[in-house]
Design a protein around this motif. Structure first.
Motif, PDB file in Angstrom:
ATOM      1  N   SER A 193      -1.369 -28.512 -36.125  1.00  0.00           N
ATOM      2  CA  SER A 193      -0.135 -28.942 -35.461  1.00  0.00           C
ATOM      3  C   SER A 193       0.116 -30.440 -35.610  1.00  0.00           C
ATOM      4  O   SER A 193       1.253 -30.897 -35.505  1.00  0.00           O
ATOM      5  CB  SER A 193      -0.178 -28.567 -33.983  1.00  0.00           C
ATOM      6  N   GLU A 195       5.767 -24.199 -42.477  1.00  0.00           N
ATOM      7  CA  GLU A 195       5.536 -23.665 -41.123  1.00  0.00           C
ATOM      8  C   GLU A 195       4.083 -23.217 -40.967  1.00  0.00           C
ATOM      9  O   GLU A 195       3.467 -23.416 -39.907  1.00  0.00           O
ATOM     10  CB  GLU A 195       6.483 -22.494 -40.835  1.00  0.00           C
ATOM     11  N   TRP A 218      14.662 -27.800 -42.728  1.00  0.00           N
ATOM     12  CA  TRP A 218      15.489 -26.989 -41.834  1.00  0.00           C
ATOM     13  C   TRP A 218      16.858 -27.628 -41.637  1.00  0.00           C
ATOM     14  O   TRP A 218      17.879 -26.939 -41.561  1.00  0.00           O
ATOM     15  CB  TRP A 218      14.796 -26.775 -40.495  1.00  0.00           C
ATOM     16  N   ALA A 223      10.076 -24.061 -46.691  1.00  0.00           N
ATOM     17  CA  ALA A 223      10.016 -24.209 -45.230  1.00  0.00           C
ATOM     18  C   ALA A 223       9.015 -23.229 -44.624  1.00  0.00           C
ATOM     19  O   ALA A 223       8.249 -23.584 -43.719  1.00  0.00           O
ATOM     20  CB  ALA A 223      11.402 -23.999 -44.620  1.00  0.00           C
ATOM     21  N   ARG A 224       8.991 -22.016 -45.119  1.00  0.00           N
ATOM     22  CA  ARG A 224       8.050 -21.025 -44.583  1.00  0.00           C
ATOM     23  C   ARG A 224       6.608 -21.417 -44.865  1.00  0.00           C
ATOM     24  O   ARG A 224       5.729 -21.221 -44.023  1.00  0.00           O
ATOM     25  CB  ARG A 224       8.371 -19.655 -45.171  1.00  0.00           C
ATOM     26  N   ARG A 236       5.138 -31.671 -41.065  1.00  0.00           N
ATOM     27  CA  ARG A 236       6.160 -31.440 -40.049  1.00  0.00           C
ATOM     28  C   ARG A 236       7.429 -32.239 -40.346  1.00  0.00           C
ATOM     29  O   ARG A 236       8.550 -31.749 -40.140  1.00  0.00           O
ATOM     30  CB  ARG A 236       5.617 -31.777 -38.657  1.00  0.00           C
ATOM     31  N   LEU A 287       9.164 -30.539 -43.122  1.00  0.00           N
ATOM     32  CA  LEU A 287       9.678 -29.271 -42.629  1.00  0.00           C
ATOM     33  C   LEU A 287      10.974 -29.475 -41.833  1.00  0.00           C
ATOM     34  O   LEU A 287      11.957 -28.737 -42.019  1.00  0.00           O
ATOM     35  CB  LEU A 287       8.620 -28.600 -41.760  1.00  0.00           C
ATOM     36  N   HIS A 312      -1.003 -24.698 -47.774  1.00  0.00           N
ATOM     37  CA  HIS A 312       0.380 -24.323 -47.455  1.00  0.00           C
ATOM     38  C   HIS A 312       1.330 -25.507 -47.597  1.00  0.00           C
ATOM     39  O   HIS A 312       2.498 -25.330 -47.976  1.00  0.00           O
ATOM     40  CB  HIS A 312       0.424 -23.727 -46.050  1.00  0.00           C
ATOM     41  N   TYR A 313       0.831 -26.717 -47.299  1.00  0.00           N
ATOM     42  CA  TYR A 313       1.656 -27.909 -47.499  1.00  0.00           C
ATOM     43  C   TYR A 313       2.004 -28.073 -48.976  1.00  0.00           C
ATOM     44  O   TYR A 313       3.175 -28.277 -49.344  1.00  0.00           O
ATOM     45  CB  TYR A 313       0.917 -29.145 -46.987  1.00  0.00           C
ATOM     46  N   HIS A 360      11.034 -29.676 -34.553  1.00  0.00           N
ATOM     47  CA  HIS A 360       9.996 -30.427 -35.249  1.00  0.00           C
ATOM     48  C   HIS A 360      10.193 -31.940 -35.113  1.00  0.00           C
ATOM     49  O   HIS A 360       9.210 -32.689 -34.991  1.00  0.00           O
ATOM     50  CB  HIS A 360       9.941 -29.999 -36.710  1.00  0.00           C
ATOM     51  N   LYS A 405      15.792 -25.541 -35.323  1.00  0.00           N
ATOM     52  CA  LYS A 405      14.432 -25.655 -35.846  1.00  0.00           C
ATOM     53  C   LYS A 405      14.133 -27.098 -36.247  1.00  0.00           C
ATOM     54  O   LYS A 405      13.026 -27.597 -36.026  1.00  0.00           O
ATOM     55  CB  LYS A 405      14.228 -24.705 -37.020  1.00  0.00           C
ATOM     56  N   PHE A 453       1.257 -24.644 -38.471  1.00  0.00           N
ATOM     57  CA  PHE A 453       0.617 -23.644 -37.612  1.00  0.00           C
ATOM     58  C   PHE A 453      -0.898 -23.847 -37.608  1.00  0.00           C
ATOM     59  O   PHE A 453      -1.542 -23.806 -36.554  1.00  0.00           O
ATOM     60  CB  PHE A 453       0.962 -22.232 -38.102  1.00  0.00           C
TER      61      PHE A 453
END
Length: 232
Positions: free
Chosen positions: A118, A111, A131, A107-108, A124, A127, A90-91, A143, A139, A115
């Motif tokens: 963490s 996230e 935002w 961004a999604r 992060r 991200l 996802h990164y 972070h 948001k 998730f």
């Protein structure tokens, strides 16, 4: 039964050699040959086409080198099918969406990365910046605060948090964070300049001038003129 034992032994040997081959391939990147590393990773991937790790490294290197984004996406799709909860999938998808100019999709994806892990600081931090660029200051604050708590020595993060607070019109909160940071790093010029700017914007010119003076190097000591010989 013998063929089952032999097949199992061969499969185990192949699995055992995979990490070593990938490490050898990535060592070329460490020596400065990222293009050579990509070629070597792709060789590993041809042997283990369904393994997630070589696919992830190939996608990462393609993104790093400005390579074929469609090819990088294909690698990430395969890796996601094998390991859907791997945060690196996802990164890297977030980086891919950024490269394609879709910050909200990026961004999604990021996230999801945080998730699943963490403590994924790179994800992060990126991200939070996304935002902020999208104007979602709450948001971004969420972070940046997480990073500021886990890594209080990371000055850049804390300065970004202060910026986000100011963007929300929360000058008092921003000043509180700045003063706390200045107490911890009293000689850091970045922190002092930021506090000077805040004082100037909020009409406290004397405080700003006093702090700005602390940034100036001390005046050199005055040299005394040599005494003339006495005529007596």
């Amino acid at each position: 039964m013998l063929w089952l034992v032999v097949a199992g032994t061969l499969a185990a040997a192949m699995d055992a050699s995979n990490p070593g081959d990938l490490t050898s391939a990535l060592s070329r990147e460490a020596s400065g040959d990222s293009a050579g590393a990509l070629e070597a990773v792709q060789d590993v991937m041809r042997v283990w086409p369904a393994e997630a790790l070589p696919r992830l490294e190939a996608a990462r290197l393609l993104l790093k080198l400005g390579g074929d984004l469609d090819q990088a996406e294909t690698h990430l799709d395969v890796a996601a099918a094998v390991a859907p909860d791997n945060p690196r999938v996802h990164y890297l998808r977030g980086l891919l969406w950024e490269e394609r100019g879709y910050p909200l999709k990026a961004a999604r994806s990021l996230e999801l990365a945080v998730f699943y892990r963490s403590s994924y600081e790179d994800a992060r931090f990126r991200l939070a910046g996304l935002w902020a660029s999208l104007g979602d200051w709450l948001k971004a604050e969420l972070h940046y605060r997480f990073l500021a708590r886990s890594r209080p020595e990371w000055v850049q993060v804390r300065l970004q948090l202060i910026r986000v607070l100011e963007e929300q019109g929360r000058a008092a909160d921003a000043e509180k964070e700045l003063l706390r940071l200045k107490d911890e790093q009293p000689t850091n010029p970045l922190v002092i300049r930021r506090l000077v700017d805040l004082y100037e914007r909020t009409g406290r010119a004397k405080l700003a001038a006093r702090l700005r003076a602390s940034l100036e190097p001390p005046a050199p000591p005055k040299r005394m003129r040599p005494l003339r010989p006495s005529r007596r």
